[in-house]
Write a protein that holds these residues in place. Structure first.
Motif, PDB file in Angstrom:
ATOM      1  N   ASN A   1      40.717  48.573  39.389  1.00 47.25           N
ATOM      2  CA  ASN A   1      39.814  48.582  38.157  1.00 47.25           C
ATOM      3  C   ASN A   1      39.067  47.155  37.808  1.00 47.25           C
ATOM      4  O   ASN A   1      38.663  46.714  36.736  1.00 47.25           O
ATOM      5  N   GLY A   2      39.054  46.122  39.031  1.00 43.54           N
ATOM      6  CA  GLY A   2      38.166  45.199  38.775  1.00 43.54           C
ATOM      7  C   GLY A   2      39.012  43.768  38.270  1.00 43.54           C
ATOM      8  O   GLY A   2      38.539  42.756  38.219  1.00 43.54           O
ATOM      9  N   LEU A   3      40.319  44.028  38.090  1.00 47.41           N
ATOM     10  CA  LEU A   3      41.234  43.011  37.617  1.00 47.41           C
ATOM     11  C   LEU A   3      41.837  42.427  38.767  1.00 47.41           C
ATOM     12  O   LEU A   3      41.784  43.048  39.896  1.00 47.41           O
ATOM     13  N   TYR A   4      42.827  41.420  38.567  1.00 48.48           N
ATOM     14  CA  TYR A   4      43.530  40.819  39.671  1.00 48.48           C
ATOM     15  C   TYR A   4      45.046  41.095  39.299  1.00 48.48           C
ATOM     16  O   TYR A   4      45.487  40.783  38.152  1.00 48.48           O
ATOM     17  N   GLN A   5      46.018  41.373  40.152  1.00 52.72           N
ATOM     18  CA  GLN A   5      47.443  41.192  40.222  1.00 52.72           C
ATOM     19  C   GLN A   5      47.840  39.988  40.636  1.00 52.72           C
ATOM     20  O   GLN A   5      47.461  39.404  41.582  1.00 52.72           O
ATOM     21  N   LYS A   6      48.642  39.335  39.702  1.00 52.78           N
ATOM     22  CA  LYS A   6      49.050  38.066  39.853  1.00 52.78           C
ATOM     23  C   LYS A   6      50.346  37.797  40.754  1.00 52.78           C
ATOM     24  O   LYS A   6      51.413  38.616  40.552  1.00 52.78           O
ATOM     25  N   LEU A   7      50.271  37.333  41.923  1.00 53.39           N
ATOM     26  CA  LEU A   7      51.252  37.153  42.972  1.00 53.39           C
ATOM     27  C   LEU A   7      52.250  36.169  42.895  1.00 53.39           C
ATOM     28  O   LEU A   7      52.953  35.796  43.804  1.00 53.39           O
ATOM     29  N   LEU A   8      51.930  35.093  42.017  1.00 50.57           N
ATOM     30  CA  LEU A   8      52.862  34.028  41.851  1.00 50.57           C
ATOM     31  C   LEU A   8      53.676  33.944  40.535  1.00 50.57           C
ATOM     32  O   LEU A   8      54.048  32.803  40.041  1.00 50.57           O
ATOM     33  N   THR A   9      54.127  34.932  40.198  1.00 53.42           N
ATOM     34  CA  THR A   9      54.794  35.018  38.784  1.00 53.42           C
ATOM     35  C   THR A   9      56.299  34.493  39.443  1.00 53.42           C
ATOM     36  O   THR A   9      56.634  34.541  40.382  1.00 53.42           O
TER      37      THR A   9
ATOM     38  N   PRO B   1      31.627  32.806  50.177  1.00 56.45           N
ATOM     39  CA  PRO B   1      32.579  33.708  49.615  1.00 56.45           C
ATOM     40  C   PRO B   1      33.402  34.733  50.469  1.00 56.45           C
ATOM     41  O   PRO B   1      34.596  35.026  50.307  1.00 56.45           O
ATOM     42  N   THR B   2      32.423  35.018  51.318  1.00 58.40           N
ATOM     43  CA  THR B   2      33.282  36.066  52.169  1.00 58.40           C
ATOM     44  C   THR B   2      34.498  35.400  53.225  1.00 58.40           C
ATOM     45  O   THR B   2      35.359  36.070  53.748  1.00 58.40           O
ATOM     46  N   ASP B   3      34.277  34.107  53.517  1.00 57.70           N
ATOM     47  CA  ASP B   3      35.334  33.416  54.182  1.00 57.70           C
ATOM     48  C   ASP B   3      36.672  33.312  53.232  1.00 57.70           C
ATOM     49  O   ASP B   3      37.929  33.614  53.640  1.00 57.70           O
ATOM     50  N   TRP B   4      36.387  33.232  51.651  1.00 55.84           N
ATOM     51  CA  TRP B   4      37.402  33.454  51.074  1.00 55.84           C
ATOM     52  C   TRP B   4      38.228  34.907  50.844  1.00 55.84           C
ATOM     53  O   TRP B   4      39.457  34.944  50.881  1.00 55.84           O
ATOM     54  N   LYS B   5      37.459  35.888  51.035  1.00 58.47           N
ATOM     55  CA  LYS B   5      37.862  37.077  50.963  1.00 58.47           C
ATOM     56  C   LYS B   5      38.575  37.510  52.274  1.00 58.47           C
ATOM     57  O   LYS B   5      39.148  38.544  52.389  1.00 58.47           O
ATOM     58  N   SER B   6      38.338  36.991  53.396  1.00 58.33           N
ATOM     59  CA  SER B   6      38.921  36.999  54.724  1.00 58.33           C
ATOM     60  C   SER B   6      40.409  37.136  54.666  1.00 58.33           C
ATOM     61  O   SER B   6      40.846  37.618  55.688  1.00 58.33           O
ATOM     62  N   ARG B   7      41.094  36.444  53.916  1.00 58.30           N
ATOM     63  CA  ARG B   7      42.567  36.150  53.794  1.00 58.30           C
ATOM     64  C   ARG B   7      43.070  35.281  54.786  1.00 58.30           C
ATOM     65  O   ARG B   7      44.146  35.032  55.099  1.00 58.30           O
ATOM     66  N   GLU B   8      42.134  34.872  55.972  1.00 56.43           N
ATOM     67  CA  GLU B   8      42.538  33.857  56.877  1.00 56.43           C
ATOM     68  C   GLU B   8      42.713  32.376  56.415  1.00 56.43           C
ATOM     69  O   GLU B   8      41.314  31.970  56.415  1.00 56.43           O
ATOM     70  N   LEU B   9      43.892  31.971  56.555  1.00 55.72           N
ATOM     71  CA  LEU B   9      43.698  30.659  55.964  1.00 55.72           C
ATOM     72  C   LEU B   9      43.493  29.855  57.368  1.00 55.72           C
ATOM     73  O   LEU B   9      43.951  30.046  58.308  1.00 55.72           O
TER      74      LEU B   9
ATOM     75  N   GLU C   1      51.228  26.132  56.752  1.00 57.05           N
ATOM     76  CA  GLU C   1      52.549  25.594  56.438  1.00 57.05           C
ATOM     77  C   GLU C   1      52.595  25.292  54.723  1.00 57.05           C
ATOM     78  O   GLU C   1      53.659  25.551  53.773  1.00 57.05           O
ATOM     79  N   ALA C   2      51.519  24.808  54.194  1.00 52.86           N
ATOM     80  CA  ALA C   2      51.346  24.727  52.798  1.00 52.86           C
ATOM     81  C   ALA C   2      51.609  26.087  52.112  1.00 52.86           C
ATOM     82  O   ALA C   2      52.119  26.326  50.937  1.00 52.86           O
ATOM     83  N   GLN C   3      50.948  27.156  52.619  1.00 50.89           N
ATOM     84  CA  GLN C   3      50.878  28.384  52.091  1.00 50.89           C
ATOM     85  C   GLN C   3      52.540  28.902  52.099  1.00 50.89           C
ATOM     86  O   GLN C   3      52.941  29.312  51.024  1.00 50.89           O
TER      87      GLN C   3
ATOM     88  N   ARG D   1      43.787  32.633  47.793  1.00 49.30           N
ATOM     89  CA  ARG D   1      43.235  33.709  48.324  1.00 49.30           C
ATOM     90  C   ARG D   1      43.713  35.051  48.139  1.00 49.30           C
ATOM     91  O   ARG D   1      44.957  35.035  47.495  1.00 49.30           O
ATOM     92  N   PRO D   2      43.091  35.975  48.108  1.00 50.29           N
ATOM     93  CA  PRO D   2      43.692  37.556  47.889  1.00 50.29           C
ATOM     94  C   PRO D   2      44.614  37.534  49.063  1.00 50.29           C
ATOM     95  O   PRO D   2      44.720  37.033  50.120  1.00 50.29           O
ATOM     96  N   GLY D   3      45.815  38.099  48.287  1.00 52.36           N
ATOM     97  CA  GLY D   3      46.865  38.235  49.104  1.00 52.36           C
ATOM     98  C   GLY D   3      48.018  36.981  49.133  1.00 52.36           C
ATOM     99  O   GLY D   3      49.206  37.336  49.611  1.00 52.36           O
ATOM    100  N   ILE D   4      47.594  36.057  48.638  1.00 57.76           N
ATOM    101  CA  ILE D   4      48.416  34.651  48.618  1.00 57.76           C
ATOM    102  C   ILE D   4      48.644  34.427  47.075  1.00 57.76           C
ATOM    103  O   ILE D   4      49.892  34.464  46.744  1.00 57.76           O
ATOM    104  N   ALA D   5      47.560  34.190  46.377  1.00 59.81           N
ATOM    105  CA  ALA D   5      47.865  34.055  44.899  1.00 59.81           C
ATOM    106  C   ALA D   5      47.536  35.077  43.847  1.00 59.81           C
ATOM    107  O   ALA D   5      48.029  35.216  42.877  1.00 59.81           O
TER     108      ALA D   5
END
Length: 235
Positions: free
Chosen positions: A155-163, A96-104, A110-112, A145-149
């Motif tokens: 408050n523990g929730l997530y902001q949607k980045l692909l609206t 899980p720490t790899d997912w949180k690192s934000r490093e693709l 290119e897919a991002q 990942r955080p910062g992408i999607a």
């Protein structure tokens, strides 16, 4: 419920794929309507990303034909890019720490960029063991990942980045569509729609369930024609 996603129609017009195809068509379709007036309507161009989620790049799979049919229709009116999961090289997330690192991984950058560029996403995959193939799921875990999607909030929730993006999902399967939707409740595709796509802000999400994919050639031809029409409409 096994890996029976069907075969490509031999000699059909929809074949061939690449890692990521970029076609920046500058075409605007204007149609006259009405018998006595020359008013016109303009179809606004969309930026469409086609995500072919079949993990095997053999040309015989019907998912590839559907992706190419949609691409052929969309390219006439819209800007189109295409990603074929089978041709990507990336590791599966284990920590899980790899997912949180934000490093693709470098193979997904290119897919991002293509995901950020698009305003309409088209995802196609075969139903394997009642769900999407593991390689497609692994791709989504990497890219969402955080910062992408999404972005964690205090408050523990997530902001949607692909609206502001919409999606179309094609799923092929050996069983009849009615059996999947009624007996199995369409659980896999509904989870994908609600818990992944809508969770990051993508809506509306429209579904195209392709049942009996190994049935008649005529039925597959109709699905290819339908996919091409949807592509032209950018839906």
């Amino acid at each position: 419920m096994g890996r029976t996603e069907g075969k490509l129609i031999k000699g059909g017009p929809y074949s061939g794929s690449s890692l990521i195809k970029k076609e920046n068509y500058q075409l605007t379709d204007i149609y006259a309507f009405g018998k006595h007036d020359q008013q016109t309507i303009m179809f606004f161009m969309s930026r469409i990303l086609i995500l072919n989620g079949h993990p095997h790049d053999g040309p015989e799979h019907f998912v590839h034909a559907l992706a190419s049919a949609y691409e052929a229709g969309a390219s006439a009116r819209h800007e189109v890019r295409r990603i074929d999961i089978a041709k990507l090289d990336f590791p599966i997330l284990r920590d899980p720490t790899d997912w949180k690192s934000r490093e693709l991984p470098s193979g997904l950058r290119e897919a991002q960029e293509a995901l950020a560029w698009a305003n309409h996403l088209v995802v196609l995959y075969p139903l394997w063991l009642g769900d999407m193939p593991a390689l497609l799921k692994g791709f989504l875990e990497q890219i969402a990942r955080p910062g992408i999607a999404m972005e964690p909030k205090q408050n523990g929730l997530y902001q949607k980045l692909l609206t502001g993006k919409s999606a179309r999902v094609f799923v092929t399967m050996g069983m009849p569509r009615a059996a999947y939707m009624l007996f199995f409740r369409g659980h896999s595709v509904k989870s994908f729609k609600r818990n992944i796509l809508k969770f990051v802000g993508i809506k509306p999400v429209r579904l195209s369930i392709v049942g009996n994919v190994e049935g008649s050639n005529a039925a597959r031809q109709k699905w290819l024609q339908r996919a091409e029409r949807l592509g032209r409409r950018g839906k």
